[in-house]
Design an enzyme around this catalytic site. Structure first.
Site, PDB file in Angstrom:
ATOM      1  NE  ARG A 199     -21.802  -2.046  24.910  1.00 41.32           N
ATOM      2  CZ  ARG A 199     -21.357  -1.155  25.787  1.00 41.32           C
ATOM      3  NH1 ARG A 199     -21.111   0.072  25.389  1.00 41.32           N
ATOM      4  NH2 ARG A 199     -21.180  -1.478  27.054  1.00 41.32           N
ATOM      5  CD  GLU A 218     -20.242   1.019  19.665  1.00 38.81           C
ATOM      6  OE1 GLU A 218     -20.606   2.111  19.208  1.00 38.81           O
ATOM      7  OE2 GLU A 218     -19.864   0.830  20.830  1.00 38.81           O
ATOM      8  NE  ARG A 258     -11.867   6.784  19.720  1.00 37.19           N
ATOM      9  CZ  ARG A 258     -13.083   7.142  20.122  1.00 37.19           C
ATOM     10  NH1 ARG A 258     -13.624   6.567  21.172  1.00 37.19           N
ATOM     11  NH2 ARG A 258     -13.751   8.066  19.479  1.00 37.19           N
ATOM     12  CG  HIS A 259     -15.974   2.339  18.758  1.00 41.69           C
ATOM     13  ND1 HIS A 259     -15.445   3.564  18.452  1.00 41.69           N
ATOM     14  CD2 HIS A 259     -16.824   2.529  19.792  1.00 41.69           C
ATOM     15  CE1 HIS A 259     -15.956   4.472  19.272  1.00 41.69           C
ATOM     16  NE2 HIS A 259     -16.796   3.868  20.103  1.00 41.69           N
ATOM     17  CD  GLU A 287     -15.911   5.967  27.763  1.00 42.54           C
ATOM     18  OE1 GLU A 287     -16.478   6.786  27.030  1.00 42.54           O
ATOM     19  OE2 GLU A 287     -16.412   4.883  28.101  1.00 42.54           O
ATOM     20  CB  SER A 297     -18.579   4.274  32.039  1.00 46.83           C
ATOM     21  OG  SER A 297     -18.241   4.766  30.815  1.00 46.83           O
ATOM     22  NE  ARG A 317     -12.341   2.012  23.476  1.00 51.43           N
ATOM     23  CZ  ARG A 317     -13.467   2.694  23.680  1.00 51.43           C
ATOM     24  NH1 ARG A 317     -13.584   3.451  24.759  1.00 51.43           N
ATOM     25  NH2 ARG A 317     -14.451   2.638  22.813  1.00 51.43           N
TER      26      ARG A 317
HETATM   27  P1  AMO Z   1     -19.775   1.726  28.803  1.00 56.35           P
HETATM   28  O1  AMO Z   1     -20.837   1.586  27.774  1.00 56.35           O
HETATM   29  O2  AMO Z   1     -19.106   3.052  28.930  1.00 56.35           O
HETATM   30  O3  AMO Z   1     -20.348   1.390  30.256  1.00 56.35           O
HETATM   31  O4  AMO Z   1     -18.668   0.622  28.559  1.00 56.35           O
HETATM   32  C1  AMO Z   1     -17.612   0.431  29.480  1.00 56.35           C
HETATM   33  C2  AMO Z   1     -16.279   0.404  28.768  1.00 56.35           C
HETATM   34  O5  AMO Z   1     -16.258  -0.623  27.794  1.00 56.35           O
HETATM   35  C3  AMO Z   1     -15.457  -0.242  26.700  1.00 56.35           C
HETATM   36  N1  AMO Z   1     -16.237  -0.271  25.460  1.00 56.35           N
HETATM   37  C4  AMO Z   1     -15.782  -0.691  24.270  1.00 56.35           C
HETATM   38  N2  AMO Z   1     -14.588  -1.165  23.894  1.00 56.35           N
HETATM   39  C5  AMO Z   1     -14.421  -1.506  22.604  1.00 56.35           C
HETATM   40  N3  AMO Z   1     -15.385  -1.410  21.657  1.00 56.35           N
HETATM   41  C6  AMO Z   1     -16.602  -0.925  21.990  1.00 56.35           C
HETATM   42  N4  AMO Z   1     -17.547  -0.850  21.065  1.00 56.35           N
HETATM   43  C7  AMO Z   1     -16.844  -0.544  23.348  1.00 56.35           C
HETATM   44  N5  AMO Z   1     -17.912  -0.050  24.016  1.00 56.35           N
HETATM   45  C8  AMO Z   1     -17.528   0.102  25.283  1.00 56.35           C
HETATM   46  C9  AMO Z   1     -14.956   1.159  26.980  1.00 56.35           C
HETATM   47  C10 AMO Z   1     -15.959   1.664  27.970  1.00 56.35           C
HETATM   48  O6  AMO Z   1     -15.413   2.660  28.804  1.00 56.35           O
HETATM   49  N6  AMO Z   1     -22.525  -0.737  32.235  1.00 56.35           N
HETATM   50  C11 AMO Z   1     -21.541   0.317  32.034  1.00 56.35           C
HETATM   51  C12 AMO Z   1     -20.389   0.198  33.018  1.00 56.35           C
HETATM   52  C13 AMO Z   1     -20.768   0.424  34.464  1.00 56.35           C
HETATM   53  O7  AMO Z   1     -21.371   1.474  34.758  1.00 56.35           O
HETATM   54  O8  AMO Z   1     -20.450  -0.431  35.287  1.00 56.35           O
HETATM   55  C14 AMO Z   1     -21.040   0.272  30.601  1.00 56.35           C
HETATM   56  O9  AMO Z   1     -21.174  -0.705  29.898  1.00 56.35           O
HETATM   57  O10 AMO Z   1     -13.657   1.053  27.543  1.00 56.35           O
END
Ligand code: AMO
Length: 427
Positions: free
Chosen positions: A213, A215, A221-222, A350, A353, A401
């Site tokens: 990602r 970001e 936490r990212h 979180e 998802s 996480r």
């Molecule tokens: P989502 O975008 O919420 O859902 O991502 C799922 C989980 O991945 C983790 N996460 C991260 N951890 C660390 N750094 C990040 N930048 C980051 N982004 C996300 C979180 C998050 O809850 N396709 C959907 C899932 C699904 O519906 O099956 C998805 O990617 O813990």
């Protein structure tokens, strides 16, 4: 054979001659006798050097060894009350395998904790610390716990491409790459592929793999590269998916506790025994607004809003029945403006998802258009919905996480060997 046993195994012996190897943790010289504390992954041991036994030259040479040098030694194990560790190895011979330079960029034996930048910059040294290693032992146990549970539930472990042609979770967080003459991206989530596999009749799949990602925000936490644990199951709804997720988390925590890795972290966590609470988006919204915070229906929860919620429910819980408009195109609509999407939370954090998915081709295409997406770009995905697609549901869980929660570390970077954040590309 360089060694006959590890230091932990040596600690169980008495009277035997052993060969052990490790790093010089510390040295103390008391006249004609000296102690070298040696360290390996499993623990510490005290080597006792007596000048009259090993000779003047050797005594001088060994006691001048630098901290973190690598040695192999032969000696006799003795239980003794005098040594802090309860045993010592009476040195007979010592081989120097690698000399560490001085000064060390980061102390391994010292208690003083360096700042995060220095730690990551010198990660190979930082990882030698017992409490840092423990995070990775816990992480390994967590993965094993999840894998064990999902395998037992007949999920097939799969690997989907990480070099892809389209976004899944929103276009702005994509890392573009060049794929010969085409434009490509690093995958944000295996979402589209795990759904296609439901159309292939795999019934239940899971994947543990990197997700990328782009970001911009640099938070605790990212990450820009994290491990996503994804599951998808057919002939199932959102409740079935939540149950599989809940059981996966419980087995992960159980494994982490059993691994004993948490002892080094003084982390006191128990395997949750009660079912995770489920709160609808609307109820969570009312609760937050009743605490004097102002949040509109259809907004995503802000950090402050989650803090309020996390205070009220200070455990694992699901937020269910989200407004359709703030969830991705692939979730199943429900009662017009709602969806069968859920988030798994731990206090204000979180973790995951998921959703029951929209498996109806026409409806999926319509929602894509409403969200401003061009269905032509998703042709490879949509095709799988035209020739027999079962109802299905699934989730994505951020491994780091979960490791944060289980180990109690405060910065997500501590849960990754070599983290990738907004500014860091090496080591
Ligand atoms: P989502 O975008 O919420 O859902 O991502 C799922 C989980 O991945 C983790 N996460 C991260 N951890 C660390 N750094 C990040 N930048 C980051 N982004 C996300 C979180 C998050 O809850 N396709 C959907 C899932 C699904 O519906 O099956 C998805 O990617 O813990």
């Amino acid at each position: 054979m360089l060694r006959t046993c590890t230091l932990k195994e040596a600690s169980q012996l008495d009277g035997e001659t052993v060969k052990v190897c490790g790093w010089v943790h510390d040295i103390r010289v008391l006249g004609k006798i000296a102690f070298i504390i040696i360290r390996d992954r499993y623990g510490l041991a005290q080597l006792t050097l007596i000048r009259s036994i090993i000779g003047k030259e050797n005594f001088k040479k060994y006691t001048k060894l630098t901290r973190e040098s690598v040695i192999c030694v032969q000696g006799k194990v003795q239980k003794t009350e005098q040594a802090k560790l309860g045993f010592e190895i009476l040195l007979e011979s010592l081989e120097i395998l690698s000399i560490a330079e001085t000064p060390l960029p980061l102390g391994v034996a010292d208690k003083v904790s360096a700042d995060m930048e220095t730690r990551i910059e010198n990660r190979f040294l930082d990882l030698r610390k017992k409490e840092v290693l423990a995070v990775f032992e816990a992480r390994s146990a967590i993965i094993q716990g999840i894998r064990e549970y999902l395998a037992q539930e007949h999920f097939i472990e799969v690997h989907t491409p990480k070099i892809v042609a389209t976004a899944t979770e929103g276009g702005t967080e994509l890392f573009p790459i060049k794929y010969f003459e085409k434009d490509a991206y690093l995958n944000q989530s295996p979402q589209l592929y795990k759904q296609i596999l439901m159309g292939s009749g795999f019934d239940r799949v899971f994947e543990i793999a990197p997700a990328f990602r782009a970001e911009e925000h640099n938070t605790t936490r990212h990450l820009n590269e994290f491990i996503s644990i994804d599951a998808e199951l057919s002939f199932a709804d959102d409740n079935d998916a939540m149950q599989i997720l809940e059981n996966s988390i419980k087995n992960a925590i159980k494994h982490a506790i059993e691994s004993e890795a948490l002892n080094a972290l003084e982390q006191d966590i128990e395997t949750p025994d009660k079912p995770f609470e489920r709160v609808t988006y609307d109820d969570a919204l009312d609760l937050i607004n009743s605490k004097g915070y102002s949040m509109e229906w259809g907004e995503d929860f802000s950090t402050e809003a989650l803090k309020i919620l996390g205070k009220e429910i200070d455990d694992f819980y699901f937020i269910t029945h989200w407004p359709l408009e703030i969830k991705p195109f692939y979730v199943l609509p429900f009662e017009e403006k709602y969806s069968k999407a859920f988030d798994l939370m731990y206090k204000d954090k979180e973790l995951s998802s998921g959703a029951q998915r929209n498996h109806n081709y026409e409806s999926l295409v319509n929602i894509m258009k409403q969200k401003g997406l061009n269905p032509e770009n998703f042709e490879f995905y949509l095709r799988a919905f035209k020739y027999g697609m079962p109802p299905h549901a699934g989730w994505g869980l951020g491994l780091e996480r979960l490791v944060m929660i289980v180990t109690g570390v405060k910065n997500i970077r501590e849960c990754v060997l070599f983290p990738r954040d907004r500014t860091r590309l090496v080591p």
